[in-house]
Design an enzyme around this catalytic site. Structure first.
Site, PDB file in Angstrom:
ATOM      1  N   ARG A  11      93.480  26.188  91.441  1.00 24.98           N
ATOM      2  CA  ARG A  11      93.910  27.302  90.594  1.00 24.98           C
ATOM      3  C   ARG A  11      92.783  27.748  89.659  1.00 24.98           C
ATOM      4  NH1 ARG A  11      99.202  24.710  88.100  1.00 24.98           N
ATOM      5  NH2 ARG A  11      99.432  26.766  87.123  1.00 24.98           N
ATOM      6  N   ILE A  18     100.931  16.356  92.732  1.00 29.33           N
ATOM      7  CA  ILE A  18     100.653  17.786  92.822  1.00 29.33           C
ATOM      8  C   ILE A  18     101.506  18.481  91.764  1.00 29.33           C
ATOM      9  CG2 ILE A  18      99.947  17.829  95.243  1.00 29.33           C
ATOM     10  CD1 ILE A  18     102.676  18.676  96.071  1.00 29.33           C
ATOM     11  N   ASP A  19     101.072  19.654  91.353  1.00 22.69           N
ATOM     12  CA  ASP A  19     101.734  20.349  90.251  1.00 22.69           C
ATOM     13  C   ASP A  19     103.196  20.644  90.557  1.00 22.69           C
ATOM     14  OD1 ASP A  19      99.300  20.398  88.951  1.00 22.69           O
ATOM     15  OD2 ASP A  19      98.797  22.408  89.661  1.00 22.69           O
ATOM     16  N   LYS A  20     103.964  20.764  89.503  1.00 26.24           N
ATOM     17  CA  LYS A  20     105.387  21.105  89.624  1.00 26.24           C
ATOM     18  C   LYS A  20     105.597  22.353  90.476  1.00 26.24           C
ATOM     19  CE  LYS A  20     109.072  23.070  86.783  1.00 26.24           C
ATOM     20  NZ  LYS A  20     109.446  23.525  85.425  1.00 26.24           N
TER      21      LYS A  20
END
Length: 335
Positions: free
Chosen positions: A245, A144-146
């Site tokens: 997103r 998962i994204d930072k």
């Protein structure tokens, strides 16, 4: 012998319509795997220029600015080192871990971030991690994204890793995310379908395209509405990079705080001084996208049963939601 340091120059041209923002925050959200402290260090060392001039970390980015950041890159170490970093273990058995990743933590080592990652923390926590794929990513089944918080599964052995990966490929994993997004969708429950491919003008970003990219499918449901934002539940049928997103931005409801996809730009109608001040105060509560991987459901490869795990959003997300609820309650009282 001293280590050889290489560098790369990153160039950003600020488009018209971009709202003013501190340059340290802008670069933190723009440079892959960057942290605010590292960006501030670059600025203080004179490695960031705006329109050919050195600036301070509190400089406000303006439309038309040309930003050039010189980022030193150290050679990749031979091995990833274990680091004593606290991690939130939601579940553990002899086959896998369920970890609640905090926002701001990079999942695995990469250029510019060879320390402080989830993998560094996992290597300190246990010696039992799958080595099925890249040695720099032991146990990592998915990412998962930072800037996104939430649940991840980490495999301890190769067979378990392979079986879990098959579930992700077959889209049988249950994943629910919570997001705070701009606006109130007219349709309270629906789906977003649109191919996702890399954005031609910025290869770090993605966009919905008609004829290119990979098929992407997201289900959404509005849980709460708060004046100019909504708390939305999202479930993934596919798992593309930045899918939630990109899809929310595509329907003009970007994730609140998401600088990449329009989530830090004040929407039309909220530009009056009183309203603008209120929105800016809310944006100060969270310096990332308000997105949390809340629920993860998997079929246990050994126990032959479906298991579902749940988690609470990170503190900044929860604080933002609490303020939005309080403001909505006050407005209803005055009506």
């Amino acid at each position: 012998m001293a280590r050889i340091i290489t560098e790369r120059k990153l160039k950003y041209e600020i488009p018209e319509g971009k709202s003013k923002e501190r340059i340290d925050l802008f670069l933190t959200n723009s440079i892959e795997n960057a942290t605010r402290s590292k960006v501030q260090k670059l600025i203080k060392e004179g490695l960031v220029e705006v329109n050919g001039k050195k600036i301070k970390p509190n400089y406000l980015v303006n439309p038309g600015d040309l930003i050039i950041a010189t980022v030193p890159i150290s050679p990749r170490p031979d091995e990833t080192e274990p680091e004593d970093i606290p991690i939130d273990i939601v579940y553990e058995d002899e086959f896998f871990l369920i970890v609640n990743k905090p926002p701001g933590m990079v999942v695995h080592p990469a250029i510019g971030n060879y320390t402080g990652t989830l993998v560094n923390a996992l290597l300190h926590y246990t010696k039992n991690l799958s080595s099925l794929n890249d040695p720099a990513r032991p146990g990592i089944v998915h990412r998962i994204d930072k800037g996104t918080s939430g649940l991840m599964v980490v495999a301890k052995d190769e067979w378990t890793h392979a079986m879990l990966s098959k579930q992700f490929s077959a889209h049988t994993i249950e994943r629910e995310y919570w997001a705070i997004c701009w606006g109130i969708p007219k349709v309270k429950e629906g789906e977003i379908i649109g191919n996702i491919s890399r954005y031609r003008k910025d290869k770090k970003k993605f966009a919905v395209t008609e004829d290119e990219g990979k098929h992407a499918h997201t289900f959404y449901k509005v849980l709460e509405s708060h004046d100019f934002t909504s708390l939305v539940s999202l479930k993934l049928k596919t798992g593309r990079t930045h899918q939630i997103r990109v899809h929310l931005s595509h329907i003009n409801h970007p994730v609140f705080g998401d600088d990449y996809y329009g989530g830090r730009k004040i929407s039309a109608g909220w530009e009056l001084p009183r309203m603008k001040s209120r929105v800016n105060n809310l944006l100060k509560l969270i310096d990332r996208q308000a997105l949390h991987a809340k629920t993860l459901g998997i079929y246990h490869p050994h126990k032959k049963e479906f298991m579902r795990f749940d988690s609470n959003p990170a503190e900044d997300f929860s604080n933002l939601l609490e303020v939005l609820r309080e403001q909505s309650s006050m407005l209803q009282t005055y009506e």
